[in-house]
Design an enzyme around this catalytic site. Structure first.
Site, short mmCIF file in Angstrom:
data_model
loop_
_atom_site.label_atom_id
_atom_site.label_comp_id
_atom_site.label_asym_id
_atom_site.label_seq_id
_atom_site.Cartn_x
_atom_site.Cartn_y
_atom_site.Cartn_z
N SER A 50 -10.59 72.25 41.84
CA SER A 50 -9.49 73.13 41.45
C SER A 50 -9.67 73.78 40.09
O SER A 50 -9.12 74.85 39.85
CB SER A 50 -8.18 72.35 41.47
N HIS B 195 -6.96 73.06 48.12
CA HIS B 195 -7.22 74.43 47.71
C HIS B 195 -8.06 75.18 48.74
O HIS B 195 -8.86 76.04 48.40
CB HIS B 195 -7.92 74.45 46.35
N LYS C 109 0.81 74.67 48.40
CA LYS C 109 -0.05 75.77 47.92
C LYS C 109 -0.02 76.90 48.95
O LYS C 109 0.96 77.63 49.03
CB LYS C 109 -1.45 75.25 47.62
#
Length: 405
Positions: free
Chosen positions: A185, A213, A244
């Protein structure tokens, strides 16, 4: 004693402030989006370049409507952990939907991916086992590993030679688990999953990937890094987040082998001792997965805007980390320079955030930007132009230009 602690903390805070390392929380006065309003800046709109809102779904009206309908149908909260009276049918529906989406055997929900990683290792591993972790893995993985009694090995980021040496050292252990982020990340670097899975197979080890991610926007239908590499059936455990690309709210999960998920329901402490997710969040997450699965247009725009930003900054001579991921870290090295650049861009109504120790190693300060599918080509050109202006200003200020151009 209490006074001594408070005085020490005040001194430590003053020291952070003197080094420009004190983290400042910006208050948002609008829904999360590519353009937001910041309280304290007269309510003016700024271009947001630092959210994990990869698909731009954080304020998508379909999700808002699904959450609102979920509130009406299911109420606000469960007031219980799952094994007592906190399991609603919507939790099971979301777990099944994630299982189908990720093409695994089963899935278990947690309050966050941090909780998922915190509960995983202690439940599965003991002193007879070993865990081998990439040096750039997320803090939640590091903390989760600390909670278990397994032998611990660490290899340099994506260094397959070091990983193989660790696998050889751990060969006498009962169970060996290789753990990696799918995408790291702070750097926007993808894990070498083909190399990891090949070595793990040769040495009889299991593989776990934290794909926070990646899921939603990487790989076919956004199914993540295992799917992108054709390794869905060689990765034993996938952890991830609903906070996310999949709506940006909260909630996490572990997905993988059926026996592993079944055991986590019996032993994972954050699952056993934390309230279950609010049903409305589950309803919205179901909608988010449906949107993500069919969001090729959003993924195409995200990839195009990512290429645009990376190419533009590279052409200006900025040092970037990663290759093609929408996490775009601009490496400054010096924490003060990162703060200066972020302040300069904020004056131009562009929100970026500097990162420095202990979030990244000493001397590796950076500004980490994140591209969203909600960004336009004009938005990205504006960012590139702002960095170019910062670069020209920095040439006349030595402390502002060491890592610029």
């Amino acid at each position: 004693m209490q006074r001594q602690l408070c005085e020490r903390l005040r001194d430590d805070l003053d020291e952070l402030s003197s080094r420009n390392l004190l983290k400042v929380e910006r208050e948002i006065a609008s829904p999360q989006s590519a353009h937001i309003q910041l309280r304290g800046l007269g309510g003016r709109s700024v271009l947001n370049m630092c959210a994990n809102n990869y698909l731009g779904l954080a304020n998508h009206q379909s999700l808002v409507q699904a959450a609102r309908a979920g509130l009406e149908r299911h109420g606000f909260g469960m007031s219980s952990v799952r094994f007592i009276c906190g399991t609603h049918h919507i939790h099971r529906a979301l777990e099944k939907r994630l299982t189908d989406y990720l093409r695994t055997d089963d899935t278990i929900l947690f309050g966050s991916c941090f909780d998922a990683n915190a509960g995983l290792f202690e439940a599965l591993l003991d002193a007879n086992d070993a865990v081998i972790s990439d040096s750039l893995n997320h803090a939640s993985i590091i903390d989760g590993i600390r909670l278990c009694k397994a032998k611990r090995f660490r290899y340099a980021n994506n260094d397959m030679d070091q990983l193989e040496r660790a696998l050889r050292e751990a060969r006498q252990c009962r169970t060996v688990l290789v753990v990696t982020d799918g995408v790291f990340s702070m750097d926007g670097i993808a894990a070498n999953l083909p190399g990891i899975c090949d070595l793990a197979k040769r040495h009889g080890a299991l593989v776990m990937v934290d794909d926070s991610h990646a899921v939603g926007f990487i790989g076919p239908q956004g199914r993540g890094t295992p799917a992108r590499n054709g390794l869905e059936h060689q990765v034993d455990i996938v952890t991830g987040t609903l906070g996310k690309a999949l709506g940006g709210a909260s909630g996490g999960y572990v997905s993988g082998r059926g026996e592993i998920i079944a055991w986590l329901r019996q032993r994972a402490r954050p699952y056993l001792f934390s309230n279950s997710l609010m049903p409305a969040l589950c309803e919205a997450s179901l909608t988010a997965i449906e949107l993500a699965e069919h969001a090729d247009d959003l993924r195409e725009n995200l990839a195009a805007r990512t290429r645009q930003l990376r190419q533009g900054l590279s052409n200006l001579g900025f040092q970037l980390s990663g290759v093609d991921h929408p996490i775009v870290p601009v490496i400054t090295g010096d924490a003060a320079i990162a703060v200066q650049i972020s302040d300069f861009l904020l004056a131009l109504d562009i929100l970026v955030v500097p990162f420095s120790y202990p979030v990244v190693p000493e001397g590796a300060a950076r500004i980490r930007m994140q591209v969203s599918a909600a960004h336009s080509a004009q938005d990205i050109e504006r960012v590139i132009g702002a960095f170019q202006l910062a670069q020209s200003k920095g040439r006349s200020a030595p402390t502002f230009s060491r890592h610029m151009g």
